[in-house]
Design an enzyme around this catalytic site. Structure first.
Site, PDB file in Angstrom:
ATOM      1  N   SER A  90     -21.871  -7.727  -0.526  1.00 40.93           N
ATOM      2  CA  SER A  90     -23.310  -7.727  -0.746  1.00 40.93           C
ATOM      3  C   SER A  90     -23.930  -8.997  -0.147  1.00 40.93           C
ATOM      4  O   SER A  90     -23.727  -9.267   1.039  1.00 40.93           O
ATOM      5  CB  SER A  90     -23.584  -7.620  -2.249  1.00 40.93           C
ATOM      6  OG  SER A  90     -24.903  -7.235  -2.480  1.00 40.93           O
ATOM      7  N   ASP A 147     -22.541   4.061  -2.050  1.00 40.54           N
ATOM      8  CA  ASP A 147     -23.399   2.875  -2.048  1.00 40.54           C
ATOM      9  C   ASP A 147     -24.679   3.209  -1.288  1.00 40.54           C
ATOM     10  O   ASP A 147     -24.681   3.293  -0.064  1.00 40.54           O
ATOM     11  CB  ASP A 147     -22.645   1.710  -1.384  1.00 40.54           C
ATOM     12  CG  ASP A 147     -23.441   0.410  -1.390  1.00 40.54           C
ATOM     13  OD1 ASP A 147     -24.633   0.429  -1.767  1.00 40.54           O
ATOM     14  OD2 ASP A 147     -22.862  -0.629  -1.017  1.00 40.54           O
ATOM     15  N   HIS A 197     -22.726   0.709  -5.220  1.00 41.29           N
ATOM     16  CA  HIS A 197     -22.635  -0.608  -4.597  1.00 41.29           C
ATOM     17  C   HIS A 197     -21.660  -1.515  -5.351  1.00 41.29           C
ATOM     18  O   HIS A 197     -20.928  -2.297  -4.752  1.00 41.29           O
ATOM     19  CB  HIS A 197     -24.031  -1.229  -4.571  1.00 41.29           C
ATOM     20  CG  HIS A 197     -24.088  -2.574  -3.930  1.00 41.29           C
ATOM     21  ND1 HIS A 197     -23.703  -2.779  -2.619  1.00 41.29           N
ATOM     22  CD2 HIS A 197     -24.460  -3.800  -4.400  1.00 41.29           C
ATOM     23  CE1 HIS A 197     -23.840  -4.061  -2.321  1.00 41.29           C
ATOM     24  NE2 HIS A 197     -24.302  -4.700  -3.382  1.00 41.29           N
TER      25      HIS A 197
END
Lengths: 398, 209
Positions: free
Chosen positions: A163, A329, A362
């Site tokens: 991320s 995601d 995610h």
């Protein structure tokens, strides 16, 4: 608060007195920031695991995500929970602390001991608050490079993160290609999408709409915009999960009741879950820091710094890349990773790309997903062999 | 993609392919499957190898073995590779599963200085016999799918392939036909005999200058 746990500290005290090693840089070594300011003094709070080898070739830098911190593989001093990447970092794990020297630093703008809005501004004696210049991903990476210099490490064996951590990985590979032997960007993107900026803006507005935010001066005024921060966290948390996982885990199940109450109480389990996520988050995170972190991600657009060509950012890079995405995601979808892979290929870089099948959204990068563990371990081990790093010491346990 | 001709003896063609690759070359294996050829090339030829594979499982296996492989589709993703970025681009037992074999071949010869293609020969006598005498679409040990579920949508014979190489201005540097056990047929046989007796063929091509 966690005050009832004897060994835990509150999030607020970590900003100035973290339970970590701290590199303190004075006025002679300021951080040059993209905002056009030199920040000094600068504190960088960091954790290390394992031992640096004699040739200093076995260092891995782990970069944390939006609300992460430097406590990647030890008990967190604020929450008392295991390190946030316990599945990936530790003895016998893909980032094997018996083989590698692992470093993780709190990012600039964070609230766990590296200079951020909750840190004391030596010029005023109060917290920086919004007086801190806006921080970018490149600023975070520049500060990390100063830490790596301080540790006497020339080339990092690997830079890894998911991320926002993945954004730092990409920035490292672009800014310091000769200092990164291999790179592991997971569930990330070379630029933040419009949809992602939109979600972040909702979070920021929730914080700023809280009357206790006080234009960012809540610490000086002895209040805390916890409601706003909790709402920001709740909204963001939805984006970390997939629709199917929410359906599977919560569906329309009711919370501790058999009938709807015809009220706005938390009838549904999902509501109760989100409220819980919000309430535990505000105990450990600084609201202004949340504003700074989300802004840093929004501003990230690596290609923009290279005449709009992502391929140029990685031109002639010798770094080995392993790009990982997850099927469910939707915050950093596989298409983002694919664009990155195309650019790396066009730049002639060595790149592997794995899309992992999971319904965990995610957040999958933080979880014990067997395909993630197997592929990252394979990638890191192969790169370590090529780099000539000795296998894990005999004491290694799985 | 390479999950297609997965019969064990078909793996002998990998050895023939590997023999055509110069040591320490830069190699792109299109449709690399579980990475068997890339591993063979790394071990015997010390190549700098990369792979493209369409199946999730194959890619994950490759990366877990430490190979540089990306998930992708030969039909769409080769266009993104720059000219002359590899010494060899290899398509092993995959040509017949592409939607546009000619376009794929043209990209291979653009991306690589040389291309190596191995494919099952649809002109083999056993296949001809099944159509001629049984009146059925051929199902053989190496090509075990029925017509309705086969991923192999563009079969060709050795002769067809040779004609295609002319149409795309490729020069044949080496070619070999393999029998059912994967061993090369005699070199001095005429093309029609190769086309009849070869179960598979391997071609080393390069661009006409």
């Amino acid at each position: 608060m966690g005050g009832h746990h004897p060994n835990l500290t509150s999030g607020a005290t970590e900003a100035d007195a973290p339970h970590s090693q701290v590199l303190r840089l004075g006025a002679e070594r300021p951080l040059t920031m993209d905002a056009g300011v030199a920040l000094a003094p600068l504190s960088i709070a960091y954790q290390t695991y394992g031992a640096l080898n004699n040739s200093k070739t076995n260092a891995i830098l782990v970069c944390h995500a939006l609300t992460g911190d430097q406590h990647v593989a030890n008990r967190n001093p604020v929450t008392g929970k295991d390190g946030w990447w316990d599945t990936m970092v530790g003895p016998g794990k893909p980032i094997d602390t018996n083989r590698f020297f692992v470093i993780c630093a709190n990012v600039v703008g964070g609230c766990m001991g590296t200079t951020g809005p909750a840190s004391t501004n030596p010029a005023t004696g109060g917290a920086y608050g919004l007086a801190l210049p806006l921080v970018t991903i490149a600023d975070m990476v520049r500060a990390q490079a100063m830490l790596i210099d301080h540790l006497g490490i020339g080339t990092l064996f690997c830079v890894a993160g998911g991320s926002m951590g993945g954004m730092q990985v990409l920035q490292w590979a672009a800014s310091y290609p000769e200092r990164v032997y291999c790179a592991l960007p997971i569930a990330t993107s070379a630029k933040h999408s419009s949809q992602n900026i939109a979600f972040h803006e909702v979070g920021r507005q929730a914080i700023m709409a809280d009357p206790d935010w006080r234009n960012g001066r809540y610490l000086a005024e002895g209040v805390n915009p916890a409601k706003g921060l909790a709402v920001a966290r709740m909204a963001a948390h939805i984006t970390y999960l997939s629709d199917s996982a929410l359906q599977r885990k919560f569906g329309r199940k009711l919370q501790n009741r058999t009938e709807r109450t015809f009220s706005f109480g938390a009838d549904f389990q999902i509501e109760s879950y989100l409220r819980h996520q919000g309430s535990i988050f505000v105990e450990r995170f600084d609201p202004n820091s949340y504003l700074f972190m989300t802004r840093a991600m929004d501003y990230f657009d690596l290609a923009a710094d290279y005449d709009g060509s992502l391929a140029r950012a990685f031109k002639a890079s010798k770094t080995r890349f392993c790009v990982v995405s997850f099927t469910s995601d939707w915050l950093f979808p596989t298409s983002d990773s694919r664009a990155l892979v195309h650019a790396l290929n066009a730049g002639g870089a060595s790149v592997s790309f794995v899309e992992i099948e999971t319904d965990r959204g995610h957040d999958a990068f933080l979880l014990d997903v067997p395909d993630l563990i197997a592929t990252t371990k394979g990638f890191i081990d192969a790169a370590a062999r090529a780099r000539g790093i000795a296998p894990a010491t005999a004491s290694s346990g799985a | 993609m390479t999950t297609i001709a997965a019969a064990p003896q078909s793996r002998i063609d990998l050895v023939r392919v590997a023999e055509m690759v110069e040591p320490r070359a830069r190699v792109l294996d299109v449709g690399c499957g579980d990475g068997a050829l890339l591993r063979l090339l790394a071990e015997t030829r010390e190549v700098d190898g990369r792979g493209i594979e369409i199946s999730q499982r194959g890619v994950n296996d490759c990366v877990a073995k430490g190979l540089s492989v990306i998930q992708g589709d030969a039909d769409t993703d080769l266009a993104d590779y720059p000219d002359d970025s590899f010494d060899y681009v290899i398509l092993s037992q995959t040509l017949q599963a592409t939607r546009q074999p000619r376009v794929v071949m043209e990209h291979m010869l653009r991306i690589g200085r040389r291309a190596i293609v191995s494919f099952p020969n649809f002109g083999h006598w056993r296949i001809r016999a099944q159509i001629a005498f049984k009146g059925r679409m051929p199902v053989t040990q190496n090509l075990g799918h029925s017509w309705y579920d086969t991923p192999n949508i563009h079969f060709c014979t050795i002769r067809d392939f040779v004609i295609l190489t002319r149409e795309i201005d490729a020069r044949i540097e080496t070619s070999v036909a393999l029998n059912s056990l994967g061993y090369p047929l005699q070199l001095n046989l005429p093309w029609w005999a190769w086309n009849l007796l070869g179960e598979q063929a391997v071609f080393l091509l390069r661009r006409q200058r």
